[in-house]
Scaffold this motif. Structure first.
Motif, PDB file in Angstrom:
ATOM      1  N   LYS A  36       0.841  -1.198   0.000  1.00 54.84           N
ATOM      2  CA  LYS A  36       0.000   0.000   0.000  1.00 54.84           C
ATOM      3  C   LYS A  36       0.878   1.251   0.000  1.00 54.84           C
ATOM      4  O   LYS A  36       0.594   2.221  -0.704  1.00 54.84           O
ATOM      5  N   GLU A  37       1.967   1.213   0.750  1.00 54.00           N
ATOM      6  CA  GLU A  37       2.880   2.361   0.827  1.00 54.00           C
ATOM      7  C   GLU A  37       3.542   2.639  -0.521  1.00 54.00           C
ATOM      8  O   GLU A  37       3.697   3.798  -0.914  1.00 54.00           O
ATOM      9  N   GLN A  38       3.922   1.589  -1.234  1.00 52.90           N
ATOM     10  CA  GLN A  38       4.521   1.769  -2.559  1.00 52.90           C
ATOM     11  C   GLN A  38       3.514   2.358  -3.543  1.00 52.90           C
ATOM     12  O   GLN A  38       3.859   3.220  -4.353  1.00 52.90           O
ATOM     13  N   VAL A  39       2.264   1.909  -3.467  1.00 59.08           N
ATOM     14  CA  VAL A  39       1.214   2.447  -4.340  1.00 59.08           C
ATOM     15  C   VAL A  39       1.001   3.931  -4.046  1.00 59.08           C
ATOM     16  O   VAL A  39       0.905   4.746  -4.972  1.00 59.08           O
ATOM     17  N   LEU A  40       0.960   4.290  -2.785  1.00 57.34           N
ATOM     18  CA  LEU A  40       0.773   5.696  -2.413  1.00 57.34           C
ATOM     19  C   LEU A  40       1.954   6.546  -2.875  1.00 57.34           C
ATOM     20  O   LEU A  40       1.773   7.687  -3.294  1.00 57.34           O
ATOM     21  N   LYS A  41       3.154   5.987  -2.829  1.00 57.33           N
ATOM     22  CA  LYS A  41       4.330   6.717  -3.311  1.00 57.33           C
ATOM     23  C   LYS A  41       4.250   6.928  -4.827  1.00 57.33           C
ATOM     24  O   LYS A  41       4.650   7.991  -5.324  1.00 57.33           O
ATOM     25  N   LEU A  42       3.741   5.942  -5.560  1.00 57.57           N
ATOM     26  CA  LEU A  42       3.544   6.125  -7.001  1.00 57.57           C
ATOM     27  C   LEU A  42       2.581   7.279  -7.265  1.00 57.57           C
ATOM     28  O   LEU A  42       2.769   8.049  -8.213  1.00 57.57           O
ATOM     29  N   ARG A  43       1.560   7.403  -6.436  1.00 58.22           N
ATOM     30  CA  ARG A  43       0.597   8.504  -6.594  1.00 58.22           C
ATOM     31  C   ARG A  43       1.266   9.847  -6.366  1.00 58.22           C
ATOM     32  O   ARG A  43       1.123  10.768  -7.170  1.00 58.22           O
ATOM     33  N   THR A  44       1.973   9.973  -5.254  1.00 55.31           N
ATOM     34  CA  THR A  44       2.538  11.281  -4.904  1.00 55.31           C
ATOM     35  C   THR A  44       3.738  11.658  -5.769  1.00 55.31           C
ATOM     36  O   THR A  44       3.883  12.823  -6.136  1.00 55.31           O
ATOM     37  N   ASP A  45       4.579  10.690  -6.098  1.00 53.19           N
ATOM     38  CA  ASP A  45       5.804  11.006  -6.837  1.00 53.19           C
ATOM     39  C   ASP A  45       5.637  11.002  -8.347  1.00 53.19           C
ATOM     40  O   ASP A  45       6.367  11.704  -9.046  1.00 53.19           O
ATOM     41  N   HIS A  46       4.682  10.193  -8.862  1.00 56.88           N
ATOM     42  CA  HIS A  46       4.578  10.020 -10.320  1.00 56.88           C
ATOM     43  C   HIS A  46       3.178  10.235 -10.881  1.00 56.88           C
ATOM     44  O   HIS A  46       2.981  10.046 -12.084  1.00 56.88           O
ATOM     45  N   ALA A  47       2.219  10.577 -10.036  1.00 55.51           N
ATOM     46  CA  ALA A  47       0.828  10.764 -10.466  1.00 55.51           C
ATOM     47  C   ALA A  47       0.292   9.524 -11.170  1.00 55.51           C
ATOM     48  O   ALA A  47      -0.416   9.605 -12.170  1.00 55.51           O
ATOM     49  N   MET A  50      -3.764   3.762  -8.951  1.00 54.42           N
ATOM     50  CA  MET A  50      -4.276   2.394  -9.015  1.00 54.42           C
ATOM     51  C   MET A  50      -4.864   2.085  -7.650  1.00 54.42           C
ATOM     52  O   MET A  50      -4.689   2.858  -6.702  1.00 54.42           O
ATOM     53  N   ALA A  51      -5.543   0.970  -7.543  1.00 48.25           N
ATOM     54  CA  ALA A  51      -6.088   0.557  -6.253  1.00 48.25           C
ATOM     55  C   ALA A  51      -4.938   0.326  -5.281  1.00 48.25           C
ATOM     56  O   ALA A  51      -3.835  -0.053  -5.672  1.00 48.25           O
ATOM     57  N   GLU A  52      -5.196   0.545  -4.017  1.00 51.02           N
ATOM     58  CA  GLU A  52      -4.157   0.369  -3.005  1.00 51.02           C
ATOM     59  C   GLU A  52      -3.644  -1.059  -2.942  1.00 51.02           C
ATOM     60  O   GLU A  52      -2.557  -1.316  -2.442  1.00 51.02           O
ATOM     61  N   SER A  53      -4.401  -1.987  -3.485  1.00 49.75           N
ATOM     62  CA  SER A  53      -3.991  -3.387  -3.530  1.00 49.75           C
ATOM     63  C   SER A  53      -2.957  -3.652  -4.630  1.00 49.75           C
ATOM     64  O   SER A  53      -2.387  -4.732  -4.696  1.00 49.75           O
TER      65      SER A  53
END
Length: 79
Positions: A36-47, A50-53
């Protein structure tokens, strides 16, 4: 649409051995081996959203964004 999905899957699978399993799948969606943390980092760093899963839409991705997506996912896997 199936042919395009297969082509996208093959490009993702060829990018990194940890993603090779994606090339053997079928359907519109796939799961990435991300926390979940890696997914959130993709959101903040690269826009990249995807689902948190780690579930993402394979066929919904544009060809223009695919290389950027792959590079960001590989970076997240390496972190």
């Amino acid at each position: 649409m199936a042919a395009r999905g297969n082509a996208v899957r093959k490009r993702i699978a060829a990018a990194d051995t940890r993603l090779a399993f994606i090339g053997r799948q079928y359907g519109m969606f796939s799961m990435l081996p991300l926390s979940k943390e890696q997914v959130l980092k993709l959101r903040t760093d690269h826009a990249i959203y995807m689902a948190e899963s780690g579930r993402f839409n394979v066929v919904g991705m544009s060809d223009a964004a695919l290389d950027r997506f792959i590079a960001a996912v590989v970076e997240a896997l390496d972190a």
